[in-house]
Design an enzyme around this catalytic site. Sequence first.
Site, PDB file in Angstrom:
ATOM      1  N   ASP A   8      20.766  14.191 -22.429  1.00 25.94           N
ATOM      2  CA  ASP A   8      21.714  13.137 -22.554  1.00 25.94           C
ATOM      3  C   ASP A   8      21.737  13.194 -23.769  1.00 25.94           C
ATOM      4  O   ASP A   8      20.782  13.356 -24.084  1.00 25.94           O
ATOM      5  CB  ASP A   8      22.004  13.126 -21.430  1.00 25.94           C
ATOM      6  CG  ASP A   8      21.454  11.893 -21.370  1.00 25.94           C
ATOM      7  OD1 ASP A   8      20.143  11.570 -21.791  1.00 25.94           O
ATOM      8  OD2 ASP A   8      21.346  11.151 -19.790  1.00 25.94           O
ATOM      9  N   HIS A   9      22.413  11.934 -24.105  1.00 28.34           N
ATOM     10  CA  HIS A   9      21.976  11.061 -24.913  1.00 28.34           C
ATOM     11  C   HIS A   9      20.717   9.810 -25.079  1.00 28.34           C
ATOM     12  O   HIS A   9      20.395   9.980 -26.264  1.00 28.34           O
ATOM     13  CB  HIS A   9      23.310  10.258 -25.204  1.00 28.34           C
ATOM     14  CG  HIS A   9      23.311   8.925 -23.688  1.00 28.34           C
ATOM     15  ND1 HIS A   9      24.129   9.925 -23.014  1.00 28.34           N
ATOM     16  CD2 HIS A   9      22.961   7.605 -23.678  1.00 28.34           C
ATOM     17  CE1 HIS A   9      24.027   8.811 -22.282  1.00 28.34           C
ATOM     18  NE2 HIS A   9      23.241   7.642 -22.045  1.00 28.34           N
ATOM     19  N   CYS A  64      16.995  14.126 -19.140  1.00 28.93           N
ATOM     20  CA  CYS A  64      17.551  12.924 -19.463  1.00 28.93           C
ATOM     21  C   CYS A  64      16.888  11.362 -19.494  1.00 28.93           C
ATOM     22  O   CYS A  64      15.543  12.012 -19.571  1.00 28.93           O
ATOM     23  CB  CYS A  64      18.491  12.472 -18.379  1.00 28.93           C
ATOM     24  SG  CYS A  64      17.908  12.360 -16.325  1.00 28.93           S
ATOM     25  N   GLY A  65      17.289  10.903 -18.954  1.00 28.36           N
ATOM     26  CA  GLY A  65      16.476   9.572 -19.099  1.00 28.36           C
ATOM     27  C   GLY A  65      15.066   9.407 -18.554  1.00 28.36           C
ATOM     28  O   GLY A  65      13.919   9.231 -18.554  1.00 28.36           O
ATOM     29  N   THR A  66      15.784   9.900 -16.678  1.00 26.32           N
ATOM     30  CA  THR A  66      14.678   9.365 -15.866  1.00 26.32           C
ATOM     31  C   THR A  66      14.289  10.901 -15.226  1.00 26.32           C
ATOM     32  O   THR A  66      12.972  10.964 -14.964  1.00 26.32           O
ATOM     33  CB  THR A  66      14.870   8.750 -14.432  1.00 26.32           C
ATOM     34  OG1 THR A  66      16.372   9.285 -13.916  1.00 26.32           O
ATOM     35  CG2 THR A  66      15.279   7.596 -15.100  1.00 26.32           C
ATOM     36  N   VAL A  68      16.528  12.560 -13.749  1.00 28.09           N
ATOM     37  CA  VAL A  68      16.509  12.349 -11.963  1.00 28.09           C
ATOM     38  C   VAL A  68      18.136  12.974 -11.864  1.00 28.09           C
ATOM     39  O   VAL A  68      17.944  13.799 -11.399  1.00 28.09           O
ATOM     40  CB  VAL A  68      16.590  10.789 -11.935  1.00 28.09           C
ATOM     41  CG1 VAL A  68      17.328  10.820  -9.757  1.00 28.09           C
ATOM     42  CG2 VAL A  68      15.001  10.379 -11.131  1.00 28.09           C
ATOM     43  N   GLY A  69      19.105  12.710 -12.663  1.00 29.43           N
ATOM     44  CA  GLY A  69      20.653  12.748 -12.629  1.00 29.43           C
ATOM     45  C   GLY A  69      19.978  14.410 -12.916  1.00 29.43           C
ATOM     46  O   GLY A  69      21.048  15.083 -12.381  1.00 29.43           O
ATOM     47  N   HIS A  97       4.451  28.024  -7.213  1.00 31.96           N
ATOM     48  CA  HIS A  97       4.388  28.258  -5.761  1.00 31.96           C
ATOM     49  C   HIS A  97       5.567  28.101  -5.427  1.00 31.96           C
ATOM     50  O   HIS A  97       6.691  28.392  -4.149  1.00 31.96           O
ATOM     51  CB  HIS A  97       3.856  26.628  -4.960  1.00 31.96           C
ATOM     52  CG  HIS A  97       2.076  26.652  -4.535  1.00 31.96           C
ATOM     53  ND1 HIS A  97       2.091  25.984  -4.009  1.00 31.96           N
ATOM     54  CD2 HIS A  97       1.572  27.672  -5.261  1.00 31.96           C
ATOM     55  CE1 HIS A  97       0.286  26.723  -3.547  1.00 31.96           C
ATOM     56  NE2 HIS A  97       0.526  27.720  -4.565  1.00 31.96           N
ATOM     57  N   ASN A  98       6.381  27.311  -5.983  1.00 33.04           N
ATOM     58  CA  ASN A  98       8.135  27.537  -6.195  1.00 33.04           C
ATOM     59  C   ASN A  98       9.237  28.422  -7.092  1.00 33.04           C
ATOM     60  O   ASN A  98      10.245  28.297  -7.231  1.00 33.04           O
ATOM     61  CB  ASN A  98       8.884  25.886  -6.524  1.00 33.04           C
ATOM     62  CG  ASN A  98       8.300  25.129  -5.469  1.00 33.04           C
ATOM     63  OD1 ASN A  98       7.169  23.986  -6.602  1.00 33.04           O
ATOM     64  ND2 ASN A  98       7.611  25.205  -4.312  1.00 33.04           N
ATOM     65  N   ARG A 131       3.315  35.190  -0.288  1.00 32.37           N
ATOM     66  CA  ARG A 131       3.115  34.156   0.859  1.00 32.37           C
ATOM     67  C   ARG A 131       4.489  33.200   0.395  1.00 32.37           C
ATOM     68  O   ARG A 131       5.428  32.338   1.407  1.00 32.37           O
ATOM     69  CB  ARG A 131       2.314  33.083   1.521  1.00 32.37           C
ATOM     70  CG  ARG A 131       1.625  32.573   0.685  1.00 32.37           C
ATOM     71  CD  ARG A 131       0.191  31.653   1.638  1.00 32.37           C
ATOM     72  NE  ARG A 131       0.138  30.350   1.121  1.00 32.37           N
ATOM     73  CZ  ARG A 131      -0.564  30.228   0.094  1.00 32.37           C
ATOM     74  NH1 ARG A 131      -1.371  31.317  -1.153  1.00 32.37           N
ATOM     75  NH2 ARG A 131      -0.732  29.251  -0.826  1.00 32.37           N
ATOM     76  N   HIS A 132       4.531  32.425  -1.084  1.00 26.74           N
ATOM     77  CA  HIS A 132       5.711  31.549  -1.342  1.00 26.74           C
ATOM     78  C   HIS A 132       7.049  32.383  -2.008  1.00 26.74           C
ATOM     79  O   HIS A 132       8.254  31.879  -1.848  1.00 26.74           O
ATOM     80  CB  HIS A 132       5.391  31.274  -2.430  1.00 26.74           C
ATOM     81  CG  HIS A 132       3.891  31.127  -2.566  1.00 26.74           C
ATOM     82  ND1 HIS A 132       3.118  28.982  -2.567  1.00 26.74           N
ATOM     83  CD2 HIS A 132       2.425  30.943  -3.220  1.00 26.74           C
ATOM     84  CE1 HIS A 132       2.117  29.223  -1.980  1.00 26.74           C
ATOM     85  NE2 HIS A 132       1.441  30.301  -2.914  1.00 26.74           N
ATOM     86  N   ARG A 135       9.309  31.636   1.066  1.00 22.70           N
ATOM     87  CA  ARG A 135      10.010  30.459   1.197  1.00 22.70           C
ATOM     88  C   ARG A 135      10.829  29.780  -0.050  1.00 22.70           C
ATOM     89  O   ARG A 135      12.147  29.101   0.295  1.00 22.70           O
ATOM     90  CB  ARG A 135       8.766  29.304   0.866  1.00 22.70           C
ATOM     91  CG  ARG A 135       7.148  29.136   2.062  1.00 22.70           C
ATOM     92  CD  ARG A 135       5.760  28.373   1.244  1.00 22.70           C
ATOM     93  NE  ARG A 135       5.232  28.764   3.153  1.00 22.70           N
ATOM     94  CZ  ARG A 135       4.012  28.837   2.668  1.00 22.70           C
ATOM     95  NH1 ARG A 135       3.302  28.669   1.646  1.00 22.70           N
ATOM     96  NH2 ARG A 135       3.113  29.184   3.617  1.00 22.70           N
TER      97      ARG A 135
HETATM   98  C1  RB5 Z   1      21.688   7.355 -18.695  1.00 21.03           C
HETATM   99  O1  RB5 Z   1      21.682   5.580 -19.188  1.00 21.03           O
HETATM  100  C2  RB5 Z   1      20.799   7.598 -17.786  1.00 21.03           C
HETATM  101  O2  RB5 Z   1      21.468   6.855 -16.345  1.00 21.03           O
HETATM  102  C3  RB5 Z   1      20.919   9.133 -17.683  1.00 21.03           C
HETATM  103  O3  RB5 Z   1      20.260   9.252 -18.736  1.00 21.03           O
HETATM  104  C4  RB5 Z   1      19.309   9.262 -16.572  1.00 21.03           C
HETATM  105  O4  RB5 Z   1      18.408   9.055 -16.409  1.00 21.03           O
HETATM  106  C5  RB5 Z   1      20.200   9.469 -15.128  1.00 21.03           C
HETATM  107  O5  RB5 Z   1      19.901  10.224 -14.192  1.00 21.03           O
END
Ligand code: RB5
Length: 147
Positions: A8-9, A64-66, A68-69, A97-98, A131-132, A135
């Site tokens: 993303d940006h 992305c930034g983290t 996570v998303g 393993h995954n 074994r993996h 799973r």
């Molecule tokens: C964008 O600002 C930010 O929310 C996105 O890059 C990300 O970190 C979301 O998980």
Amino acid sequence: MKVIIGCDHAGVQFKHDVMETLRQRGHECIDCGVYDEKAADYPDIAEKIAKEVLAQGVFGIVICGTGVGISISANKIAGIRAALCHNEFTARMSRMHNDANVLALGARVLGPSLAGAIALAFLETEFEGGRHQQRVDKITALERKGR
Ligand code: RB5
């Protein structure tokens, strides 16, 4: 190794740094965007990369930034096993393993040289099977149950 990569940006420059490291090592990077810092929604990028990964049977990297998303989003697509990694150990283990097929990275979390090392560890480690495998098969079964 061929890898489909997108961000993303928040991850545009970071993605270029990671691609540079991978290309120097001889890996082929297909950049599916985004290409500028205009706000972009990470689920859209995750969907695009995930579908290419499945269609071409190759690895993906989503940023992305983290991380996570975009990792949550990619994991909504059946057949995708996206691993959000902050170090080389986790990246290697996610392959061994995954059988992870997508690596997620946080552009606001990692420096570019660590990110490059994580990406190399991911692409250059094989699934151990054995074994993996059962799973991983159960992960696939969960996808079906969750529908
Ligand atoms: C964008 O600002 C930010 O929310 C996105 O890059 C990300 O970190 C979301 O998980």
